[in-house]
Design a protein around this motif. Sequence first.
Motif, PDB file in Angstrom:
ATOM      1  N   SER A 180     -69.361  83.896 -10.608  1.00 55.04           N
ATOM      2  CA  SER A 180     -70.253  82.451 -10.578  1.00 55.04           C
ATOM      3  C   SER A 180     -69.467  81.263 -10.995  1.00 55.04           C
ATOM      4  O   SER A 180     -70.232  80.397 -11.297  1.00 55.04           O
ATOM      5  N   ASP A 181     -68.484  81.387 -11.116  1.00 48.39           N
ATOM      6  CA  ASP A 181     -67.583  80.112 -11.535  1.00 48.39           C
ATOM      7  C   ASP A 181     -67.496  78.960 -10.617  1.00 48.39           C
ATOM      8  O   ASP A 181     -67.207  77.820 -10.898  1.00 48.39           O
ATOM      9  N   ARG A 182     -67.701  79.383  -9.340  1.00 42.07           N
ATOM     10  CA  ARG A 182     -67.614  78.310  -8.175  1.00 42.07           C
ATOM     11  C   ARG A 182     -68.729  78.861  -7.143  1.00 42.07           C
ATOM     12  O   ARG A 182     -68.852  79.829  -6.876  1.00 42.07           O
ATOM     13  N   THR A 183     -69.261  77.718  -6.643  1.00 43.06           N
ATOM     14  CA  THR A 183     -70.387  77.807  -5.505  1.00 43.06           C
ATOM     15  C   THR A 183     -69.757  76.879  -4.417  1.00 43.06           C
ATOM     16  O   THR A 183     -69.161  75.841  -4.717  1.00 43.06           O
ATOM     17  N   ASN A 184     -70.168  76.920  -3.347  1.00 44.44           N
ATOM     18  CA  ASN A 184     -69.974  76.199  -2.127  1.00 44.44           C
ATOM     19  C   ASN A 184     -71.373  75.898  -1.294  1.00 44.44           C
ATOM     20  O   ASN A 184     -71.959  77.068  -1.148  1.00 44.44           O
ATOM     21  N   TYR A 185     -71.515  74.798  -0.729  1.00 44.17           N
ATOM     22  CA  TYR A 185     -72.644  74.653   0.054  1.00 44.17           C
ATOM     23  C   TYR A 185     -72.536  73.925   1.234  1.00 44.17           C
ATOM     24  O   TYR A 185     -71.581  72.954   1.386  1.00 44.17           O
ATOM     25  N   ALA A 186     -73.103  74.286   2.407  1.00 38.94           N
ATOM     26  CA  ALA A 186     -73.095  73.337   3.702  1.00 38.94           C
ATOM     27  C   ALA A 186     -73.773  72.228   3.237  1.00 38.94           C
ATOM     28  O   ALA A 186     -74.614  71.941   2.504  1.00 38.94           O
ATOM     29  N   GLY A 187     -73.133  70.987   3.989  1.00 39.04           N
ATOM     30  CA  GLY A 187     -73.487  69.596   3.634  1.00 39.04           C
ATOM     31  C   GLY A 187     -75.235  69.666   3.706  1.00 39.04           C
ATOM     32  O   GLY A 187     -75.835  68.688   3.178  1.00 39.04           O
ATOM     33  N   SER A 188     -75.724  70.218   4.763  1.00 41.03           N
ATOM     34  CA  SER A 188     -77.040  70.177   5.270  1.00 41.03           C
ATOM     35  C   SER A 188     -78.140  70.707   4.198  1.00 41.03           C
ATOM     36  O   SER A 188     -79.141  70.428   4.334  1.00 41.03           O
ATOM     37  N   VAL A 189     -77.546  71.511   3.276  1.00 40.83           N
ATOM     38  CA  VAL A 189     -78.446  72.351   2.310  1.00 40.83           C
ATOM     39  C   VAL A 189     -78.068  71.943   0.812  1.00 40.83           C
ATOM     40  O   VAL A 189     -78.751  72.204  -0.078  1.00 40.83           O
ATOM     41  N   LYS A 190     -76.933  71.173   0.688  1.00 40.78           N
ATOM     42  CA  LYS A 190     -76.764  70.709  -0.751  1.00 40.78           C
ATOM     43  C   LYS A 190     -77.625  69.522  -1.445  1.00 40.78           C
ATOM     44  O   LYS A 190     -78.154  68.868  -0.535  1.00 40.78           O
ATOM     45  N   GLY A 191     -77.997  70.249  -2.766  1.00 39.03           N
ATOM     46  CA  GLY A 191     -79.071  69.367  -3.361  1.00 39.03           C
ATOM     47  C   GLY A 191     -80.410  70.015  -3.140  1.00 39.03           C
ATOM     48  O   GLY A 191     -81.245  69.816  -3.932  1.00 39.03           O
ATOM     49  N   ARG A 192     -80.508  70.861  -2.135  1.00 39.05           N
ATOM     50  CA  ARG A 192     -81.764  71.441  -2.030  1.00 39.05           C
ATOM     51  C   ARG A 192     -81.932  73.017  -2.105  1.00 39.05           C
ATOM     52  O   ARG A 192     -82.979  73.642  -2.791  1.00 39.05           O
ATOM     53  N   PHE A 193     -80.548  73.634  -1.910  1.00 40.50           N
ATOM     54  CA  PHE A 193     -80.344  75.082  -2.024  1.00 40.50           C
ATOM     55  C   PHE A 193     -79.794  75.353  -3.282  1.00 40.50           C
ATOM     56  O   PHE A 193     -78.681  74.741  -3.445  1.00 40.50           O
ATOM     57  N   THR A 194     -79.679  76.482  -3.901  1.00 37.28           N
ATOM     58  CA  THR A 194     -79.128  76.846  -4.929  1.00 37.28           C
ATOM     59  C   THR A 194     -78.722  78.587  -4.961  1.00 37.28           C
ATOM     60  O   THR A 194     -79.783  79.111  -4.834  1.00 37.28           O
ATOM     61  N   ILE A 195     -77.621  78.768  -4.805  1.00 35.23           N
ATOM     62  CA  ILE A 195     -77.288  80.126  -5.026  1.00 35.23           C
ATOM     63  C   ILE A 195     -76.840  80.628  -6.314  1.00 35.23           C
ATOM     64  O   ILE A 195     -76.403  79.988  -7.240  1.00 35.23           O
ATOM     65  N   SER A 196     -77.152  81.884  -6.645  1.00 31.74           N
ATOM     66  CA  SER A 196     -76.976  82.545  -8.018  1.00 31.74           C
ATOM     67  C   SER A 196     -76.866  84.045  -7.876  1.00 31.74           C
ATOM     68  O   SER A 196     -76.977  84.692  -6.645  1.00 31.74           O
ATOM     69  N   ARG A 197     -76.240  84.596  -8.896  1.00 32.22           N
ATOM     70  CA  ARG A 197     -76.053  86.210  -8.725  1.00 32.22           C
ATOM     71  C   ARG A 197     -76.184  86.938 -10.184  1.00 32.22           C
ATOM     72  O   ARG A 197     -76.137  86.173 -11.060  1.00 32.22           O
ATOM     73  N   ASP A 198     -76.710  87.982 -10.158  1.00 34.80           N
ATOM     74  CA  ASP A 198     -76.882  88.851 -11.186  1.00 34.80           C
ATOM     75  C   ASP A 198     -76.201  90.015 -11.109  1.00 34.80           C
ATOM     76  O   ASP A 198     -76.457  90.977 -10.429  1.00 34.80           O
ATOM     77  N   ASN A 199     -74.971  90.082 -11.443  1.00 33.38           N
ATOM     78  CA  ASN A 199     -74.014  91.344 -11.150  1.00 33.38           C
ATOM     79  C   ASN A 199     -74.768  92.700 -11.961  1.00 33.38           C
ATOM     80  O   ASN A 199     -74.447  93.707 -11.340  1.00 33.38           O
ATOM     81  N   ALA A 200     -75.189  92.516 -12.788  1.00 26.57           N
ATOM     82  CA  ALA A 200     -76.056  93.757 -13.295  1.00 26.57           C
ATOM     83  C   ALA A 200     -77.057  94.437 -12.464  1.00 26.57           C
ATOM     84  O   ALA A 200     -77.341  95.413 -12.557  1.00 26.57           O
ATOM     85  N   LYS A 201     -77.663  93.462 -11.605  1.00 23.00           N
ATOM     86  CA  LYS A 201     -78.879  94.032 -10.773  1.00 23.00           C
ATOM     87  C   LYS A 201     -78.228  94.269  -9.291  1.00 23.00           C
ATOM     88  O   LYS A 201     -78.687  94.232  -8.244  1.00 23.00           O
ATOM     89  N   ASN A 202     -76.794  93.802  -9.147  1.00 25.42           N
ATOM     90  CA  ASN A 202     -76.034  93.978  -7.724  1.00 25.42           C
ATOM     91  C   ASN A 202     -76.929  93.242  -6.782  1.00 25.42           C
ATOM     92  O   ASN A 202     -77.346  93.363  -5.741  1.00 25.42           O
ATOM     93  N   THR A 203     -77.254  91.945  -7.361  1.00 23.21           N
ATOM     94  CA  THR A 203     -78.169  91.093  -6.299  1.00 23.21           C
ATOM     95  C   THR A 203     -77.622  89.469  -6.448  1.00 23.21           C
ATOM     96  O   THR A 203     -77.352  89.052  -7.388  1.00 23.21           O
ATOM     97  N   VAL A 204     -77.812  88.791  -5.290  1.00 20.08           N
ATOM     98  CA  VAL A 204     -77.787  87.281  -5.348  1.00 20.08           C
ATOM     99  C   VAL A 204     -79.095  86.909  -4.727  1.00 20.08           C
ATOM    100  O   VAL A 204     -79.725  87.241  -3.683  1.00 20.08           O
ATOM    101  N   TYR A 205     -79.098  85.495  -5.012  1.00 19.44           N
ATOM    102  CA  TYR A 205     -80.307  85.019  -4.781  1.00 19.44           C
ATOM    103  C   TYR A 205     -79.998  83.615  -4.100  1.00 19.44           C
ATOM    104  O   TYR A 205     -78.725  82.878  -4.324  1.00 19.44           O
ATOM    105  N   LEU A 206     -80.838  83.171  -3.307  1.00 19.66           N
ATOM    106  CA  LEU A 206     -80.864  81.679  -2.684  1.00 19.66           C
ATOM    107  C   LEU A 206     -81.995  81.102  -2.766  1.00 19.66           C
ATOM    108  O   LEU A 206     -83.192  81.414  -2.137  1.00 19.66           O
ATOM    109  N   GLN A 207     -82.109  80.089  -3.651  1.00 18.55           N
ATOM    110  CA  GLN A 207     -83.081  79.347  -3.926  1.00 18.55           C
ATOM    111  C   GLN A 207     -83.281  78.231  -3.075  1.00 18.55           C
ATOM    112  O   GLN A 207     -82.445  77.479  -2.917  1.00 18.55           O
ATOM    113  N   MET A 208     -84.398  78.120  -2.225  1.00 20.97           N
ATOM    114  CA  MET A 208     -84.404  77.052  -1.152  1.00 20.97           C
ATOM    115  C   MET A 208     -85.632  76.316  -1.411  1.00 20.97           C
ATOM    116  O   MET A 208     -86.843  76.721  -1.370  1.00 20.97           O
TER     117      MET A 208
END
Length: 125
Positions: free
Chosen positions: A55-83
Motif C-alpha cells: 500500500s505504499d503506492r497507488t495510481n488512479y485514472a484521471g477520470s476517477v482521481k479525487g472520487r475513488f480510493t483504493i485500499s487493501r487489507d492483506n490479513a483479509k486477502n481483500t482489496v477495496y474500491l471506495q467510489m
Amino acid sequence: QVQLVESGGGLVQAGGSLRLSCAASTRTFSRYVVGWFRQAPGKEREFVSAITWNSDRTNYAGSVKGRFTISRDNAKNTVYLQMNSLKPEDTAVYYCALDRNYLSISSDPSGYDYWGQGTQVTVSS
C-alpha cells in the motif's frame, strides 16, 4: 489456482457512493499488485486504479482521481474500491486483477495475471 471474487456493485443514483470488494483465494495475496479495471458496453477495458503489495503506492485514472480510493487489507486477502460522487459515465462492469510483478504498478490490463468475474455498477442520472 487463484480465484478473485468481486462484490459490492449495484444501482446507485448520480452523486452516490459504492464500495467494491475483491476477495482473493491465494495465500500469497500480499505479494501482488492489485488493480481495478472497468468495461462499459461497446468499450475496451480501462484502468481505474491499482495499489502496491504494501500500500505504499497507488495510481488512479484521471477520470476517477479525487472520487475513488483504493485500499487493501492483506490479513483479509481483500482489496477495496471506495467510489464517491458517482457519475453515469462510471457505469460499467468492474473487475479486479492481480499482477505478480509487485515491483511496479501497471495500468495495462495485459500485464495482469489473474482476473475476477466482475461486478456491475450502474449509475443513474
